[in-house]
Design an enzyme around this catalytic site. Structure first.
Site, PDB file in Angstrom:
ATOM      1  N   TYR A  92       0.821  -1.213   0.000  1.00  0.00           N
ATOM      2  CA  TYR A  92       0.000   0.000   0.000  1.00  0.00           C
ATOM      3  C   TYR A  92       0.856   1.264   0.000  1.00  0.00           C
ATOM      4  O   TYR A  92       0.337   2.352  -0.254  1.00  0.00           O
ATOM      5  CB  TYR A  92      -0.928   0.043   1.218  1.00  0.00           C
ATOM      6  CG  TYR A  92      -1.907  -1.089   1.344  1.00  0.00           C
ATOM      7  CD1 TYR A  92      -2.080  -2.032   0.326  1.00  0.00           C
ATOM      8  CD2 TYR A  92      -2.677  -1.239   2.492  1.00  0.00           C
ATOM      9  CE1 TYR A  92      -2.981  -3.078   0.457  1.00  0.00           C
ATOM     10  CE2 TYR A  92      -3.587  -2.273   2.630  1.00  0.00           C
ATOM     11  CZ  TYR A  92      -3.726  -3.192   1.614  1.00  0.00           C
ATOM     12  OH  TYR A  92      -4.618  -4.230   1.766  1.00  0.00           O
TER      13      TYR A  92
ATOM     14  N   HIS B 272       0.800 -11.598   1.914  1.00  0.00           N
ATOM     15  CA  HIS B 272      -0.290 -10.908   1.221  1.00  0.00           C
ATOM     16  C   HIS B 272      -1.001 -11.786   0.188  1.00  0.00           C
ATOM     17  O   HIS B 272      -2.203 -11.633  -0.044  1.00  0.00           O
ATOM     18  CB  HIS B 272       0.245  -9.642   0.543  1.00  0.00           C
ATOM     19  CG  HIS B 272      -0.783  -8.573   0.362  1.00  0.00           C
ATOM     20  ND1 HIS B 272      -0.460  -7.244   0.235  1.00  0.00           N
ATOM     21  CD2 HIS B 272      -2.130  -8.616   0.301  1.00  0.00           C
ATOM     22  CE1 HIS B 272      -1.568  -6.530   0.095  1.00  0.00           C
ATOM     23  NE2 HIS B 272      -2.599  -7.343   0.128  1.00  0.00           N
TER      24      HIS B 272
END
Length: 293
Positions: A51, A109
């Site tokens: 992010y 992730h």
């Protein structure tokens, strides 16, 4: 109030039942978003190396006025990290970027690098290497809990069968019309809490007339209905917003959906149009086709 309620992970760590997602919130805005969320009562924040806003999220937590043990922070190893050495370095990198002495939950992730997401290769060996680094950091006290994201049953089994520490969380795409019930049930049978990212279908649910009608029955918004749906299933929703008013609304979910309406929501089907988010692998048309198969 839902913001004061918690689930208990397999290792005894308590995790707030509702968190704030920070995907696509710019690093320069993240600190203020976190502070606004803290003021609204949030104590659980979800970020990721991918992010590119860990610095801002960490700053927001450090400047929030709360003690470190009053907030729960999740971050994630980049999906492309499939080696022990790289994972070890990235874990320490996140701690440094966040400016914190420990992370409450760290996840892999994705079982695949994003460029190869769901294309058949499971990267079993690489995931075990990354997992070994997470286990080591967990045992060292750098991480209070460890888990995974976007892992299917075979990917979970790889860690369950070959790892020293069992995953405590599996964070997956889950919302009305796209709820992976089999994976949720399997994860839960192994003591793994399932978190639901994009519980409002990255905003696509807001255009659904059937959801609008049902939400009207309860005097709530579509977003509130979708978040409550996840909670009724025992999931941990992570709605994302940068607006303080939406944060407050998303947490005002202390109502109960009737059994009949839950059955209708459970059976909802549809080829969700995620709009601009279709460009991302987890929302792409290929992924939707696999989910419907």
């Amino acid at each position: 109030m839902i913001l004061k309620e918690t689930y208990t992970l397999a290792n005894g760590v308590e995790i707030p039942k509702l968190g704030l997602g920070t995907w696509m919130i710019p690093d320069g805005e993240a600190a203020q978003v976190v502070r606004d969320a803290v003021e609204a009562g949030y104590r659980h924040f979800d970020t990721a190396q991918a992010y590119a806003n860990e610095r801002g999220v960490g700053e927001g937590l450090r400047s929030s006025g709360l003690a470190r043990d009053e907030v729960f922070l999740t971050t994630k190893l980049v999906a492309e990290c499939k080696s022990y050495a790289k994972a070890k370095a990235l874990i320490d990198g996140s701690l440094q970027t966040l400016g914190l002495d420990h992370i409450d939950l760290m996840l892999i992730h994705s079982p695949q690098p994003w460029a190869e997401f769901r294309e058949g290769e499971h990267f079993f060996e690489g995931n075990l290497e990354a997992w070994r680094a997470l286990e080591e950091a967990y045992e060292a006290g750098k991480l209070r809990a460890i888990g995974v994201s976007n892992f299917e049953r075979a990917d979970l089994d790889n860690l369950l069968d070959n790892g020293a520490v069992k995953p405590m969380v599996n964070q997956v795409l889950a919302h009305v019309g796209n709820t992976p019930f089999d994976l949720i049930d399997y994860s839960r049978s192994k003591g793994v809490l399932v978190e639901a990212y994009s519980p409002v279908a990255h905003g696509a649910a807001l255009n659904n007339a059937d959801l609008a009608a049902m939400a009207g029955k309860y005097g709530v918004s579509i977003a509130q209905l979708c978040i409550r749906y996840c909670l009724e299933l025992g999931l941990l929703p992570l709605p994302k917003t940068s607006k303080a008013a939406h944060m407050r609304d998303n947490a005002a979910v202390d109502f109960v959906i009737s059994d009949a309406d839950m059955a209708a929501l459970n059976g909802a089907k549809g080829d969700t149009d995620y709009g601009a988010a279709n460009m991302f692998p987890v929302f792409g048309k290929k992924r939707q086709a696999e989910s419907a198969a």
